[in-house]
Design a protein around this motif. Sequence first.
Motif, mmCIF file in Angstrom:
data_model
loop_
_atom_site.group_PDB
_atom_site.id
_atom_site.type_symbol
_atom_site.label_atom_id
_atom_site.label_comp_id
_atom_site.label_asym_id
_atom_site.label_seq_id
_atom_site.Cartn_x
_atom_site.Cartn_y
_atom_site.Cartn_z
ATOM 1 N N ALA A 34 0.869 -1.190 0.000
ATOM 2 C CA ALA A 34 0.000 0.000 0.000
ATOM 3 C C ALA A 34 0.895 1.225 0.000
ATOM 4 C CB ALA A 34 -0.918 0.010 1.226
ATOM 5 N N VAL A 35 0.420 2.292 -0.639
ATOM 6 C CA VAL A 35 1.218 3.512 -0.687
ATOM 7 C C VAL A 35 0.291 4.724 -0.780
ATOM 8 C CG1 VAL A 35 1.458 3.410 -3.211
ATOM 9 C CG2 VAL A 35 3.145 4.666 -1.859
ATOM 10 N N SER A 36 0.695 5.793 -0.096
ATOM 11 C CA SER A 36 0.006 7.078 -0.175
ATOM 12 C C SER A 36 1.073 8.156 -0.280
ATOM 13 C CB SER A 36 -0.848 7.293 1.087
ATOM 14 O OG SER A 36 -0.031 7.657 2.189
ATOM 15 N N GLU A 39 2.850 7.784 3.269
ATOM 16 C CA GLU A 39 3.174 6.511 3.902
ATOM 17 C C GLU A 39 3.298 5.398 2.874
ATOM 18 O OE1 GLU A 39 1.124 6.743 8.340
ATOM 19 O OE2 GLU A 39 0.070 5.704 6.729
ATOM 20 N N VAL A 40 4.067 4.372 3.232
ATOM 21 C CA VAL A 40 4.137 3.157 2.427
ATOM 22 C C VAL A 40 4.086 1.967 3.381
ATOM 23 C CG1 VAL A 40 6.680 3.085 2.441
ATOM 24 C CG2 VAL A 40 5.411 1.934 0.630
ATOM 25 N N THR A 41 3.393 0.918 2.969
ATOM 26 C CA THR A 41 3.331 -0.314 3.748
ATOM 27 C C THR A 41 4.145 -1.376 3.030
ATOM 28 O OG1 THR A 41 1.138 0.232 4.601
ATOM 29 C CG2 THR A 41 1.830 -2.070 4.760
ATOM 30 N N LYS A 49 4.308 -7.012 8.343
ATOM 31 C CA LYS A 49 3.863 -5.780 7.676
ATOM 32 C C LYS A 49 4.305 -4.560 8.495
ATOM 33 C CE LYS A 49 -0.271 -5.794 5.979
ATOM 34 N NZ LYS A 49 -1.760 -5.742 5.850
ATOM 35 N N THR A 50 4.906 -3.595 7.828
ATOM 36 C CA THR A 50 5.358 -2.368 8.485
ATOM 37 C C THR A 50 4.904 -1.164 7.674
ATOM 38 O OG1 THR A 50 7.349 -3.492 9.312
ATOM 39 C CG2 THR A 50 7.346 -1.086 9.353
ATOM 40 N N THR A 51 4.329 -0.187 8.358
ATOM 41 C CA THR A 51 3.963 1.072 7.703
ATOM 42 C C THR A 51 5.037 2.101 7.998
ATOM 43 O OG1 THR A 51 1.597 0.591 7.836
ATOM 44 C CG2 THR A 51 2.238 2.888 7.553
ATOM 45 N N LYS A 53 6.621 6.066 7.329
ATOM 46 C CA LYS A 53 6.335 7.438 6.931
ATOM 47 C C LYS A 53 7.308 7.878 5.836
ATOM 48 C CE LYS A 53 4.581 8.813 11.475
ATOM 49 N NZ LYS A 53 4.750 9.726 12.632
#
Length: 200
Positions: A34-36, A39-41, A49-51, A53
Motif C-alpha cells: 500500500a502507498v500514499s 506513507e508506504v506499507t 507488515k510495516t507502515t 512514513k
Amino acid sequence: MKIVKLLVATAALFAATASFAADRQVHLRGEVTAVSPTEVTVVDRKGVKTTVKLPPALQVMDVSRSSIAAVQENSYLGIAAAPAPQGKVRALGVMIFPEAARGLNEGHFPWDRNEGETMTNATVAKLSKKASATELEMRFGSKTQQVVLDGATVYGQFMPGSRELIVVGAKVLVIGGKADDGATTANVVLVGRDGFIPPI
C-alpha cells in the motif's frame, strides 16, 4: 545537473547506511502492499507488515539489474557477502556505483541482510577469472578484501529516482529510523525496476 542530483541522492543513501548497527536504525526489505503520498506499507520476506512514513525530503533510488560484465578493474562496488574460507567473502549481491558516487561510505563492515553478512564498499584493484568463479581484490584505503563472485551472485546498479516508482508490488529496500513512539520514517527508498529485488 544530473551529476549534482546523483551526488546528493547517493550521499543521502550512504549517510543513512553508514551506521546501520546504531540504535533505531532500520533496513526494511520487502514488497510494497500500500502507498500514499505520506506513507508506504511493506511486507518483508517473513510476512511482517510495516507502515513507514515518507517525509518531504525522501530520496528515492531507481535500482535495475546489471551483470558481471559491468565489473572491471577500477570499478567502485558495494558488495553484500557471506563469509568464505581463507578470510575471503562470497558475494551475494553487488551494487555497481556510478562514477560520481566513487568513495562514498568506503570500507568493510557488518551488514544486516542475513546473519554474518558484511558489506564492502571499495574499488576493484584486481580481477582474476577462474574456472568456476571470479575473484576480486577490493581496496579501501590501505586495506584489501578478497571477494568471490559465482553463479549465484546478483548484480544491480542505481540512479536517482522519483516517488512515482514506489507503487504496489514494487520490491524495495527502505533505509530509515525508528522514533521513540515506534514509528518508522524512511530516509531513502531503493526501488527495484520491473520487479528486480535490490541486491543489498
